[in-house]
Design an enzyme around this catalytic site. Structure first.
Site, PDB file in Angstrom:
ATOM      1  N   SER A 153     -21.504  30.515  13.177  1.00 37.32           N
ATOM      2  CA  SER A 153     -22.660  30.864  12.321  1.00 37.32           C
ATOM      3  C   SER A 153     -22.653  31.517  11.179  1.00 37.32           C
ATOM      4  CB  SER A 153     -24.069  31.420  13.095  1.00 37.32           C
ATOM      5  OG  SER A 153     -25.426  31.124  12.470  1.00 37.32           O
ATOM      6  N   ASP A 190     -28.466  21.010  16.218  1.00 33.36           N
ATOM      7  CA  ASP A 190     -28.236  22.355  15.474  1.00 33.36           C
ATOM      8  C   ASP A 190     -28.727  22.447  14.028  1.00 33.36           C
ATOM      9  OD1 ASP A 190     -26.753  24.720  14.669  1.00 33.36           O
ATOM     10  OD2 ASP A 190     -24.849  23.733  15.486  1.00 33.36           O
ATOM     11  N   HIS A 226     -27.522  25.013  18.462  1.00 40.48           N
ATOM     12  CA  HIS A 226     -26.682  25.953  17.752  1.00 40.48           C
ATOM     13  C   HIS A 226     -25.748  26.880  18.591  1.00 40.48           C
ATOM     14  CE1 HIS A 226     -25.964  27.939  13.855  1.00 40.48           C
ATOM     15  NE2 HIS A 226     -26.387  29.289  14.375  1.00 40.48           N
TER      16      HIS A 226
END
Length: 314
Positions: free
Chosen positions: A117, A257, A285
């Site tokens: 991320s 995601d 995610h």
């Protein structure tokens, strides 16, 4: 039996007038034949706890793993007085912190890097500088251009119940994102598109607790939620520098995601080195939590030569 070394390295940040500390955990033997894997957590403003299970790569694949809490988070130095200071909380600050950690641990000759991320945004920015010793790169559920993420999460929100969408829109428009109604609506998004495991894994619960105690970094750089980006990362765009990434790179994302395929695509198209891309069909995610065993096997491919530009959805 897993060998764990825990410690901290000094990180001098001139504008603070103090020596800061980056706290780290080493799982495995840095003197083994395998280059260590550094894991850069997300947020910005999260901690290592939600990616801590990646340390099991030492047990399963004999890959030494280095976890760390970035400055402002977890067990590293907190700087709440810097809340709202866009000139302080920059991508470059965290790149310099990573460089400092690598140097202080003495692994600058050979290492791999996994960024999840925000950690992938950091990892791509770091790799674009072509640092000495970086051998392999994993960019997990991450963002090359923040506008792509904003567009993606806007589409995903349309899958939420109408009352949830209405609550999000109302509070974002009114600037009341600290209300309980907004927080509950955000949770509905997270249950579908952040982590689909119920109940949440312990690491994510601990991580959420740290972020609630000190949201300085998250609120300054990102904003009140994963999809309402009001911080200065809203203008993040590294696409023009991606050709400078010259190490073999693995891309991963989940079917549900926020980092949908169009968010990940610039990495696949623009990185000049060998790229492999794998999507996890049952994940959102956090595939490293949602499809843990398969994720470990996939990440192990960073030790092998990656075939050029090969897209392989799971």
């Amino acid at each position: 039996m897993t060998s764990i070394v825990e410690g901290g390295v000094e990180f001098f940040v001139p504008s603070t007038g103090q020596l800061c500390k980056t706290h780290y955990w080493i799982h495995g033997d840095l003197k083994s034949r395998q280059p260590p894997l550094i894991v850069a957590h997300g947020g910005p403003g999260a901690t290592h706890y939600y990616v801590a299970n990646l340390a099991d790569l030492w047990k399963t694949h004999k890959i030494p793993v280095i976890l760390y809490d970035q400055i402002g988070n977890g067990h590293s130095t907190h700087l709440p007085e810097k809340k709202g200071d866009n000139g302080f909380w920059t991508v470059e600050l965290f790149v310099r912190e990573l460089e400092n950690l690598i140097d202080k641990l003495g692994i600058q000759e050979e290492y791999d890097l996994l960024g999840h991320s925000w950690g992938g945004m950091l990892g791509a920015s770091f790799a674009a500088k072509q640092p000495q010793g970086l051998r392999r790169l994993v960019l997990a559920s991450t963002v090359a251009r923040m506008q792509d993420w904003i567009d993606s999460t806007s589409r995903l929100k349309l899958d939420l119940p109408q009352d949830v969408q209405d609550a999000l829109e109302k509070h974002e428009g009114a600037g009341t994102t600290d209300s309980e109604e907004y927080k509950l609506a955000v949770e509905k998004f997270y249950e579908k598109f952040l982590c689909r495991i119920n109940p949440l894994p312990e690491g994510m619960i601990i991580d959420n607790g740290w972020m609630e105690k000190d949201p300085t970094v998250y609120h300054t750089m990102n904003g009140p939620s994963e999809f309402h980006i009001t911080g200065h990362l809203r203008s993040f765009d590294i696409t023009s520098d991606l050709h400078r990434i010259t190490v073999p790179t693995l891309l991963t994302n989940g079917r549900y995601d926020g980092a949908q395929d169009d968010v990940m695509l610039p990495f696949f198209k623009e990185i000049s080195s060998r790229v492999k891309w794998i999507q996890f069909a049952q994940s959102s995610h956090t595939p490293h939590l949602e499809e843990c065993e398969r994720y470990f096997s996939v990440v192990d491919c960073i030790r092998a030569n990656l075939k050029p530009n090969l897209l392989r959805p799971a």
